[in-house]
Write an enzyme that holds these catalytic residues in place. Sequence first.
Site, PDB file in Angstrom:
ATOM      1  N   CYS B  82       0.829  -1.207   0.000  1.00 51.85           N
ATOM      2  CA  CYS B  82       0.000   0.000   0.000  1.00 51.85           C
ATOM      3  C   CYS B  82       0.870   1.266   0.000  1.00 51.85           C
ATOM      4  O   CYS B  82       1.575   1.522  -0.961  1.00 51.85           O
ATOM      5  CB  CYS B  82      -0.992  -0.029   1.164  1.00 51.85           C
ATOM      6  SG  CYS B  82      -2.310   1.196   0.971  1.00 51.85           S
ATOM      7  N   HIS B 192      -3.900  -5.034  -0.138  1.00 48.58           N
ATOM      8  CA  HIS B 192      -3.509  -5.493   1.200  1.00 48.58           C
ATOM      9  C   HIS B 192      -3.570  -7.017   1.263  1.00 48.58           C
ATOM     10  O   HIS B 192      -4.637  -7.573   1.523  1.00 48.58           O
ATOM     11  CB  HIS B 192      -4.457  -4.902   2.252  1.00 48.58           C
ATOM     12  CG  HIS B 192      -4.238  -3.447   2.465  1.00 48.58           C
ATOM     13  ND1 HIS B 192      -3.343  -2.951   3.382  1.00 48.58           N
ATOM     14  CD2 HIS B 192      -4.778  -2.363   1.852  1.00 48.58           C
ATOM     15  CE1 HIS B 192      -3.343  -1.631   3.334  1.00 48.58           C
ATOM     16  NE2 HIS B 192      -4.205  -1.243   2.412  1.00 48.58           N
ATOM     17  N   GLU B 194      -2.649  -8.862   3.584  1.00 55.90           N
ATOM     18  CA  GLU B 194      -3.024  -9.264   4.952  1.00 55.90           C
ATOM     19  C   GLU B 194      -4.521  -9.164   5.197  1.00 55.90           C
ATOM     20  O   GLU B 194      -5.011  -9.581   6.237  1.00 55.90           O
ATOM     21  CB  GLU B 194      -2.240  -8.420   5.977  1.00 55.90           C
ATOM     22  CG  GLU B 194      -2.705  -6.987   6.178  1.00 55.90           C
ATOM     23  CD  GLU B 194      -2.256  -5.997   5.110  1.00 55.90           C
ATOM     24  OE1 GLU B 194      -1.803  -6.430   4.030  1.00 55.90           O
ATOM     25  OE2 GLU B 194      -2.366  -4.773   5.358  1.00 55.90           O
TER      26      GLU B 194
END
Lengths: 257, 215
Positions: B82, B192, B194
């Site tokens: 990001c 992202h 995650e």
Amino acid sequence: MSLAKRIIPCLDVDNGRVVKGVKFVDIRDAGDPVEIARRYDREGADEITFLDITATHDNRDTIVHVVEQVASEVFIPLTVGGGIRTLDDIRRMLNAGADKVGINSAAVSNPEFVREAAERFGSQCIVVAIDAKKTSLPGEPSRWEIFTHGGRKPTGIDAIAWAKKMVDYGAGEILLTSMDRDGTREGFDLPLTRAISEAVTVPVIASGGVGNLDHLADGVLEGKADAVLAASIFHFAEYTIEQAKQHMASRGIEVRL
Amino acid sequence: MSSVAVIDYGMGNLHSIVKALQHAAPEVDVACVADADAILRADRVVFPGVGAIRDCMQALNQSGLSAVIQQVAESKPLLGICLGMQALLTDSEENGGTPCLDVFAGHVVHFPEALTDGEGNSLKIPHMGWNQVHQLHPHPLWKNIPQDSRFYFVHSYYAQPDNAAVMAATTQYPEAFTCALAQDNVFAVQFHPEKSQAVGLQLLKNFLHWDGHVL
């Protein structure tokens, strides 16, 4: 190929337990938010929202533990709303693993709080939750007003003007709940949803009133919502999230399958 | 035991990325570090970030971590995520123009105003949600990730590298933009991992097993 419309199950949490109950055959403890979140993740939820309705301040820590546990094993975006009043409240939720926080009545009583929060933590994690109710009479042009205290207290603030103002102040997303439809299972207030979605530049999540899968699709197709939120139709295992997505796809909506 | 350092420079919470890395490869030692030596000692480095680029660069410059990241970019597997991807470009137009780390030659720009899709519906900024990632070349980090998988995005700016050869993937919103960059031992993604469920964890796992060489 484009951005998928999101389906977001919402869990109302009181003292660390899901209220309104759930009914899944494969869940041992239907009140455990962690177990329910796990289930929604497996079914393909795009995000999960927790609404903390714990009344007493002393018991607020329980939601922090819930978020910590869920964030350790569920790797999709998590939003926490309810009782977010200070920058410290936000920091605690983000540190626990939340990706976004929902700000509702604190924004109404002090709009500057939204600006401060967005400056400190970034607009991407600030969701302003708006509870709106129709106040125009039949025959008049539609008008919706902001209500607080679970829809009991009018503020005199126009919903569309408020949504625009909140975006100017740094809201990264709007969670829009129709207080007329909430709990009715009659579907979203589509004119309200569309009016807000077309008035702001940020994504709008439609909420309040979902009773079947067509309501979800209508929220996107007619309400122009970027995401749809629902609680009871998923809790009571009437529909799985996967079924909801299949249905939306069958109506031509791009979803993540 | 191999190790991965997640750079902690005070921008945003690192809980999610740490938990996801631990989940993706339990055998790897994951640590949040702010200290240059610890970053340089780790086998691999993750450079995350959310928020505004000016604050990010200010934090990196004041702490001396800018030079450390540039050094890592020359020496071992580095994953930018990001804002951590955007900071690797030459500069960003955010905050009235912000010089960045220049690991990749190019600029970071804002999505154009008043975007619409094919049916005339307006497209929202930030670009938020699950969108498809179109891999342009085979790369060890794409292992076991189906072409056009959906990852979770939330951003208003994106990278425009000068050299098209470093583009690793594109996403359409509504035009194609670069959502992943790859060059030697450096990989960077706008989305992202995650927060991208199974495919995201797979990408993190691939990174944690990557030796820094391209095929």
